[in-house]
Each structure stands twice: as structure tokens, then as C-alpha cells.
Design a protein around this motif. Structure first.
Motif, short mmCIF file in Angstrom:
data_model
loop_
_atom_site.label_atom_id
_atom_site.label_comp_id
_atom_site.label_asym_id
_atom_site.label_seq_id
_atom_site.Cartn_x
_atom_site.Cartn_y
_atom_site.Cartn_z
N SER A 30 0.86 -1.18 0.00
CA SER A 30 0.00 0.00 0.00
C SER A 30 0.90 1.23 0.00
N ALA A 31 0.31 2.40 0.16
CA ALA A 31 1.11 3.62 0.13
C ALA A 31 2.10 3.68 1.29
N VAL A 32 1.76 3.07 2.44
CA VAL A 32 2.63 3.19 3.61
C VAL A 32 3.06 1.85 4.22
N THR A 33 2.42 0.76 3.87
CA THR A 33 2.77 -0.52 4.47
C THR A 33 3.02 -1.59 3.40
N THR A 34 3.68 -2.65 3.83
CA THR A 34 3.89 -3.82 2.98
C THR A 34 3.57 -5.05 3.82
N ARG A 35 2.72 -5.92 3.27
CA ARG A 35 2.40 -7.17 3.97
C ARG A 35 2.73 -8.34 3.05
N SER A 36 3.36 -9.33 3.62
CA SER A 36 3.75 -10.51 2.85
C SER A 36 3.00 -11.73 3.36
N PHE A 37 2.64 -12.61 2.43
CA PHE A 37 1.92 -13.84 2.75
C PHE A 37 2.54 -15.00 1.99
N ALA A 38 2.80 -16.08 2.72
CA ALA A 38 3.27 -17.30 2.08
C ALA A 38 2.09 -17.99 1.42
N TRP A 39 2.36 -18.81 0.41
CA TRP A 39 1.27 -19.51 -0.26
C TRP A 39 0.54 -20.45 0.68
N SER A 40 1.20 -20.91 1.74
CA SER A 40 0.53 -21.79 2.71
C SER A 40 -0.56 -21.06 3.49
N GLU A 41 -0.52 -19.72 3.53
CA GLU A 41 -1.55 -18.93 4.21
C GLU A 41 -2.75 -18.63 3.32
N VAL A 42 -2.65 -18.93 2.04
CA VAL A 42 -3.69 -18.57 1.07
C VAL A 42 -4.73 -19.67 0.98
N ALA A 43 -5.99 -19.28 1.24
CA ALA A 43 -7.09 -20.23 1.10
C ALA A 43 -7.74 -20.13 -0.28
N GLY A 44 -7.63 -18.98 -0.90
CA GLY A 44 -8.22 -18.78 -2.22
C GLY A 44 -8.31 -17.31 -2.56
N PHE A 45 -9.06 -17.03 -3.62
CA PHE A 45 -9.24 -15.67 -4.08
C PHE A 45 -10.73 -15.42 -4.27
N ILE A 46 -11.13 -14.20 -4.00
CA ILE A 46 -12.52 -13.81 -4.20
C ILE A 46 -12.53 -12.68 -5.21
N THR A 47 -13.32 -12.84 -6.25
CA THR A 47 -13.43 -11.79 -7.26
C THR A 47 -14.78 -11.11 -7.11
N ASP A 48 -14.74 -9.80 -7.15
CA ASP A 48 -15.96 -9.00 -7.04
C ASP A 48 -15.96 -8.03 -8.21
N ARG A 49 -16.74 -8.34 -9.20
CA ARG A 49 -16.74 -7.58 -10.45
C ARG A 49 -15.35 -7.60 -11.05
N ARG A 50 -14.61 -6.50 -10.88
CA ARG A 50 -13.28 -6.43 -11.47
C ARG A 50 -12.17 -6.59 -10.45
N ARG A 51 -12.45 -6.46 -9.17
CA ARG A 51 -11.43 -6.50 -8.13
C ARG A 51 -11.20 -7.91 -7.60
N VAL A 52 -10.00 -8.13 -7.06
CA VAL A 52 -9.63 -9.43 -6.50
C VAL A 52 -9.21 -9.22 -5.05
N SER A 53 -9.67 -10.12 -4.19
CA SER A 53 -9.25 -10.13 -2.79
C SER A 53 -8.63 -11.48 -2.47
N LEU A 54 -7.66 -11.46 -1.58
CA LEU A 54 -6.99 -12.66 -1.13
C LEU A 54 -7.71 -13.17 0.12
N LYS A 55 -8.10 -14.43 0.11
CA LYS A 55 -8.73 -15.04 1.29
C LYS A 55 -7.67 -15.89 1.97
N LEU A 56 -7.42 -15.55 3.24
CA LEU A 56 -6.40 -16.27 4.00
C LEU A 56 -7.02 -17.43 4.77
N THR A 57 -6.18 -18.34 5.20
CA THR A 57 -6.66 -19.53 5.91
C THR A 57 -7.30 -19.19 7.25
N ASP A 58 -6.95 -18.04 7.84
CA ASP A 58 -7.58 -17.64 9.10
C ASP A 58 -8.88 -16.86 8.89
#
Length: 123
Positions: free
Chosen positions: A67-95
Motif C-alpha cells: 500500500s502507500a505506507v505498508t507492505t504485507r507478505s503472505f506465504a502460499w501456505s496462508e492462502v485459502a483462495g481468491f474472491i473476485t468481485d466484479r473487477r477486483r480481486v481479494s486474497l482469502k487467508l486460511t484464518d
């Protein structure tokens, strides 16, 4: 500076920082006339930083969301999937948390998965 060819970067369209730079230079004319209008320059400066910095970096080791001020990193093991809403994409985490991706659209999802060498489905 070493480049990592396995990292694929998704960034804002180049028009965003260009428009911010034009607005920044345009606001300099107001500041040149009256010094107390200097805070006007903060708005295009913030937009310029946003346009240059925000995005998503994807590699086989994980995903980095900037983002403009922060950086967050996620390993693939934390990824549960992706959610698409029209044109945008969100990352769904295992938690259960959702992380919205800046600069990634639904059409970019296959390229994102290919860059991470993953076989996850979009929901």
C-alpha cells in the motif's frame, strides 16, 4: 540492483502517477504566488506516492501486497483462495481474513496464479 525474474509485479496504471505529477507541478504555481498555499501540494504528492508504490508482487514463494505506507507478505501456505468481485480481486487467508489487492483485476488472476506456480481456484 539485481532483478528477480520470477517475481511478477502488478501496479497501478501509469496514468495515476502521471496525473499526480502534473497536479503537483500545477500546484507549484499557486505556491509560488502565496507561500501559505503550500499544503495544497500535499494532495498530489500523496497521490503520486500512492500511484508509484501500491501494487502486488507475486512469486513462487508468496505474495507481497504494497500500500502507500505498508507492505504485507503472505506465504502460499496462508492462502485459502481468491474472491473476485466484479473487477477486483481479494486474497482469502486460511484464518478467514480478506486482503484486497490494489492494481489486480479479475482478468489478471490467471497470470497471478501462473506467476506463483499455484493451482488455486477463484471463488
Amino acid at each position: 540492483m539485481a532483478r528477480h525474474p520470477e517475481i511478477v509485479k502488478f501496479r497501478q496504471p501509469v496514468a495515476v502517477p502521471i496525473a499526480a505529477a502534473v497536479a503537483l507541478f500545477g500546484s507549484a504555481a499557486a505556491v509560488a504566488q502565496v507561500w501559505w498555499t503550500t499544503p495544497i501540494m500535499l494532495i498530489p504528492l500523496a497521490l503520486l506516492i500512492y500511484g508509484l508504490r501500491t501494487g502486488v508482487d507475486v512469486s513462487p514463494s508468496g505474495i507481497r501486497v504494497r500500500s502507500a505506507v505498508t507492505t504485507r507478505s503472505f506465504a502460499w501456505s496462508e492462502v485459502a483462495g481468491f474472491i473476485t468481485d466484479r473487477r477486483r480481486v481479494s486474497l482469502k487467508l486460511t484464518d478467514g481474513r480478506l486482503v484486497r489487492f490494489p492494481a489486480v483485476q479479475s482478468a489478471d488472476l490467471p497470470r497471478l496464479l501462473a506467476a506463483g506456480k499455484q493451482d488455486l481456484a477463484a471463488s
